[in-house]
Scaffold this active site. Structure first.
Site, PDB file in Angstrom:
ATOM      1  N   ASP A  24      -8.279  -5.074  13.473  1.00 36.53           N
ATOM      2  CA  ASP A  24      -8.178  -3.632  13.186  1.00 36.53           C
ATOM      3  C   ASP A  24      -7.709  -3.472  11.745  1.00 36.53           C
ATOM      4  OD1 ASP A  24      -7.967  -0.916  13.228  1.00 36.53           O
ATOM      5  OD2 ASP A  24      -6.224  -0.846  14.542  1.00 36.53           O
ATOM      6  N   ASP A  34      -9.923  -0.801   5.017  1.00 31.58           N
ATOM      7  CA  ASP A  34     -11.149  -1.137   4.297  1.00 31.58           C
ATOM      8  C   ASP A  34     -10.880  -2.306   3.347  1.00 31.58           C
ATOM      9  OD1 ASP A  34     -12.202   1.035   5.578  1.00 31.58           O
ATOM     10  OD2 ASP A  34     -12.095   2.371   3.845  1.00 31.58           O
ATOM     11  N   TYR A  70     -11.955   5.611  18.417  1.00 26.68           N
ATOM     12  CA  TYR A  70     -11.910   4.324  17.706  1.00 26.68           C
ATOM     13  C   TYR A  70     -11.087   3.294  18.477  1.00 26.68           C
ATOM     14  CZ  TYR A  70     -10.665   0.994  14.016  1.00 26.68           C
ATOM     15  OH  TYR A  70     -10.453  -0.156  13.287  1.00 26.68           O
ATOM     16  N   GLN A  71      -9.885   3.680  18.885  1.00 25.90           N
ATOM     17  CA  GLN A  71      -8.991   2.693  19.534  1.00 25.90           C
ATOM     18  C   GLN A  71      -9.597   2.212  20.847  1.00 25.90           C
ATOM     19  OE1 GLN A  71      -6.684   2.536  17.286  1.00 25.90           O
ATOM     20  NE2 GLN A  71      -6.484   4.641  16.565  1.00 25.90           N
ATOM     21  N   GLU A 127       0.688  -7.956  11.909  1.00 22.22           N
ATOM     22  CA  GLU A 127       0.531  -6.840  10.955  1.00 22.22           C
ATOM     23  C   GLU A 127       1.259  -7.231   9.668  1.00 22.22           C
ATOM     24  OE1 GLU A 127      -0.776  -3.558  10.478  1.00 22.22           O
ATOM     25  OE2 GLU A 127       0.309  -3.816   8.587  1.00 22.22           O
ATOM     26  N   ASP A 181       0.612 -12.195   7.178  1.00 27.20           N
ATOM     27  CA  ASP A 181      -0.787 -12.111   6.776  1.00 27.20           C
ATOM     28  C   ASP A 181      -1.662 -12.653   7.913  1.00 27.20           C
ATOM     29  OD1 ASP A 181      -3.312 -12.635   5.699  1.00 27.20           O
ATOM     30  OD2 ASP A 181      -2.483 -13.107   3.717  1.00 27.20           O
ATOM     31  N   GLY A 182      -2.533 -11.821   8.452  1.00 22.88           N
ATOM     32  CA  GLY A 182      -3.368 -12.217   9.582  1.00 22.88           C
ATOM     33  C   GLY A 182      -4.245 -13.417   9.273  1.00 22.88           C
ATOM     34  N   GLN A 231       0.846  -1.201   0.000  1.00 28.35           N
ATOM     35  CA  GLN A 231       0.000   0.000   0.000  1.00 28.35           C
ATOM     36  C   GLN A 231       0.883   1.253   0.000  1.00 28.35           C
ATOM     37  OE1 GLN A 231      -2.078  -0.810   3.657  1.00 28.35           O
ATOM     38  NE2 GLN A 231      -0.154  -1.167   4.718  1.00 28.35           N
ATOM     39  N   TYR A 258     -13.509  10.234  10.117  1.00 24.93           N
ATOM     40  CA  TYR A 258     -13.876   9.181   9.163  1.00 24.93           C
ATOM     41  C   TYR A 258     -15.096   9.693   8.393  1.00 24.93           C
ATOM     42  CZ  TYR A 258     -10.933   5.665  11.547  1.00 24.93           C
ATOM     43  OH  TYR A 258      -9.888   4.962  12.077  1.00 24.93           O
TER      44      TYR A 258
HETATM   45  N1  SPD Z   1     -12.373   3.693   6.715  1.00 28.64           N
HETATM   46  C1  SPD Z   1     -11.243   3.697   7.568  1.00 28.64           C
HETATM   47  C2  SPD Z   1     -11.145   2.522   8.432  1.00 28.64           C
HETATM   48  C3  SPD Z   1      -9.893   2.562   9.199  1.00 28.64           C
HETATM   49  C4  SPD Z   1      -9.775   1.453  10.130  1.00 28.64           C
HETATM   50  N2  SPD Z   1      -8.480   1.239  10.664  1.00 28.64           N
HETATM   51  C5  SPD Z   1      -7.991   2.249  11.483  1.00 28.64           C
HETATM   52  C6  SPD Z   1      -6.738   1.876  12.127  1.00 28.64           C
HETATM   53  C7  SPD Z   1      -6.565   2.580  13.405  1.00 28.64           C
HETATM   54  N3  SPD Z   1      -5.869   1.808  14.351  1.00 28.64           N
END
Ligand code: SPD
Length: 276
Positions: free
Chosen positions: A152, A155, A58-59, A103, A134-135, A28, A220
């Site tokens: 985590d 997309d 989020y976290q 990761e 690879d998870g 990426q 987001y």
């Molecule tokens: N649409 C964005 C989704 C992001 C999800 N992952 C975020 C990683 C943060 N630890």
């Protein structure tokens, strides 16, 4: 310079002051910016992953919803999560003795370590072991091992694609202890309802209990994202433990009351969450 995340017919634009990092890896592109309003911001393949302004929401929900829905989470696995934010939240709990992370892209970890120490500090806990890979393959190497698994992911479409299919979740369930709890990045009910439906259908087939928690994250697109939580053990929409005073003092978003209310979904989303 204004930087726009543009995807799925929708955009979100942030004013930046300086680009700190641009890398193209085998998986990426990684971009990190300093911004006018939202602190440091990281994008993977042009999609905002976090900003320092609101990443705590989020976290915290990705980590504390499953950890506090489990009575004694001793072994925890994070799949993805290379920015370290979810690890940072897990490390606030004394119960885990093992915190593994798998990761796929080492460059994500290295970039965040270099430019965003407020996130990368999650890697400093001595209970953390980093696996690069690879998870979806990693979960096949464990059986009845993890009490909590946190997916985590980015997309679907990039390296996260394999983390949104039924075979992955079947393998993941085998890697979990009976009564284990899984929490997954579950997208926005407004922006990506088909992905929400797919993830809920897969997990409804595999697990007896489940819920979709909404998290308010202004950076987001649509200002919200979901956490899908599922288990065979118990109703995950109600915490089995309240945060200790020491833990509560470190939190800015999660409370027991938020846990109990976040799983209420608007009427139009009910069929997505109930899908099979
Ligand atoms: N649409 C964005 C989704 C992001 C999800 N992952 C975020 C990683 C943060 N630890």
């Amino acid at each position: 310079m204004w930087v726009t995340e543009a995807a799925d017919g929708f955009g979100l634009t942030v004013e930046t002051t300086r680009q700190l990092c641009h890398k193209v890896t085998p998986y990426q592109t990684i971009d990190i910016y300093d911004t006018v309003k939202v602190g440091k911001m990281m994008l993977l393949d042009g999609i905002i992953q976090f900003t320092e302004y609101d990443e705590f929401a989020y976290q915290e929900m990705m980590a504390h919803l499953p950890l506090l829905a489990h009575p004694a989470p001793r072994r925890v696995l994070v799949i993805g999560g290379g920015d370290g934010g979810v690890l940072r939240e897990i490390a606030k709990h004394p119960e885990p003795v093992v915190i593994d992370i798998c990761e796929i892209d080492r460059e994500v970890i290295d970039s965040v370590r270099e430019f965003v120490p407020s996130m990368a500090c999650g890697f400093d806990d001595p209970r953390v072991t980093v696996h690069i890979g690879d998870g979806s393959e990693f979960v096949r190497t464990r059986e009845s091992w993890y009490d909590v698994v946190i997916v985590d992911s980015t997309d679907p479409g990039g390296p996260g694609e394999a983390l949104f299919n039924a075979a992955f979740y079947a393998d993941l369930k085998r890697a979990m202890t009976p009564g284990g709890v899984v929490a997954s990045q579950a997208e926005s009910i407004y922006l990506l309802p088909d992905i929400v439906r797919r993830l809920c259908a897969i997990t409804n087939q595999l697990f007896r209990y489940g819920g979709y928690a909404t998290v308010l994250v202004p950076t987001y697109p649509t200002g919200t994202i979901g956490v899908r939580v599922a288990s065979d053990g118990r109703d995950v929409t109600v915490p089995v433990r309240e945060p200790s005073p020491e833990l509560a003092a470190q939190l800015r978003y999660y409370t027991g009351a938020i846990h109990r209310s976040a799983f209420a979904v608007p009427k139009f989303a009910e069929p997505l969450i109930a899908a099979r």
